[in-house]
Motif scaffolding. Structure first.
Motif, PDB file in Angstrom:
ATOM      1  N   LYS A  51       0.821  -1.212   0.000  1.00  0.00           N
ATOM      2  CA  LYS A  51       0.000   0.000   0.000  1.00  0.00           C
ATOM      3  C   LYS A  51       0.850   1.254   0.000  1.00  0.00           C
ATOM      4  CE  LYS A  51      -4.252  -1.751   2.003  1.00  0.00           C
ATOM      5  NZ  LYS A  51      -5.219  -1.655   3.095  1.00  0.00           N
ATOM      6  N   GLN A  52       1.992   1.213   0.686  1.00  0.00           N
ATOM      7  CA  GLN A  52       2.892   2.369   0.715  1.00  0.00           C
ATOM      8  C   GLN A  52       3.522   2.598  -0.651  1.00  0.00           C
ATOM      9  OE1 GLN A  52       5.723   1.636   3.840  1.00  0.00           O
ATOM     10  NE2 GLN A  52       4.361   2.414   5.458  1.00  0.00           N
ATOM     11  N   SER A  53       3.832   1.534  -1.366  1.00  0.00           N
ATOM     12  CA  SER A  53       4.457   1.687  -2.678  1.00  0.00           C
ATOM     13  C   SER A  53       3.441   2.205  -3.695  1.00  0.00           C
ATOM     14  CB  SER A  53       5.055   0.373  -3.148  1.00  0.00           C
ATOM     15  OG  SER A  53       4.039  -0.554  -3.443  1.00  0.00           O
ATOM     16  N   LEU A  54       2.158   1.920  -3.514  1.00  0.00           N
ATOM     17  CA  LEU A  54       1.128   2.434  -4.421  1.00  0.00           C
ATOM     18  C   LEU A  54       0.856   3.924  -4.199  1.00  0.00           C
ATOM     19  CD1 LEU A  54      -1.519  -0.437  -4.478  1.00  0.00           C
ATOM     20  CD2 LEU A  54       0.114   0.145  -6.245  1.00  0.00           C
ATOM     21  N   SER A  55       0.910   4.367  -2.932  1.00  0.00           N
ATOM     22  CA  SER A  55       0.603   5.770  -2.642  1.00  0.00           C
ATOM     23  C   SER A  55       1.791   6.688  -2.882  1.00  0.00           C
ATOM     24  CB  SER A  55       0.131   5.899  -1.185  1.00  0.00           C
ATOM     25  OG  SER A  55       1.174   5.542  -0.302  1.00  0.00           O
ATOM     26  N   ALA A  56       2.973   6.169  -2.963  1.00  0.00           N
ATOM     27  CA  ALA A  56       4.161   7.015  -3.130  1.00  0.00           C
ATOM     28  C   ALA A  56       4.436   7.327  -4.569  1.00  0.00           C
ATOM     29  CB  ALA A  56       5.385   6.334  -2.534  1.00  0.00           C
TER      30      ALA A  56
END
Length: 56
Positions: A51-56
């Motif tokens: 999820k962090q890699s998608l939002s960054a």
């Protein structure tokens, strides 16, 4: 004829087969619970990381 009768009565039955060895005892107590908890923690970590890699 008497000789055959004596031989037939003199034979002893074969000995019984040896007992089967017991199955191997595998500990399935705390090891399984540890693996399940570790898998859940790793799964949550991977979801958060994804999820962090998608939002960054």
């Amino acid at each position: 004829m008497f000789f055959n009768l004596i031989l037939a009565q003199a034979q002893t039955p074969p000995p019984p087969p040896p007992p089967l060895p017991p199955p191997p005892g595998l500990p399935v107590d705390n090891g399984i619970m540890f693996l399940i908890v570790a898998a859940l923690i790793y799964g949550v970590y991977k979801v958060i990381k994804h999820k962090q890699s998608l939002s960054a």
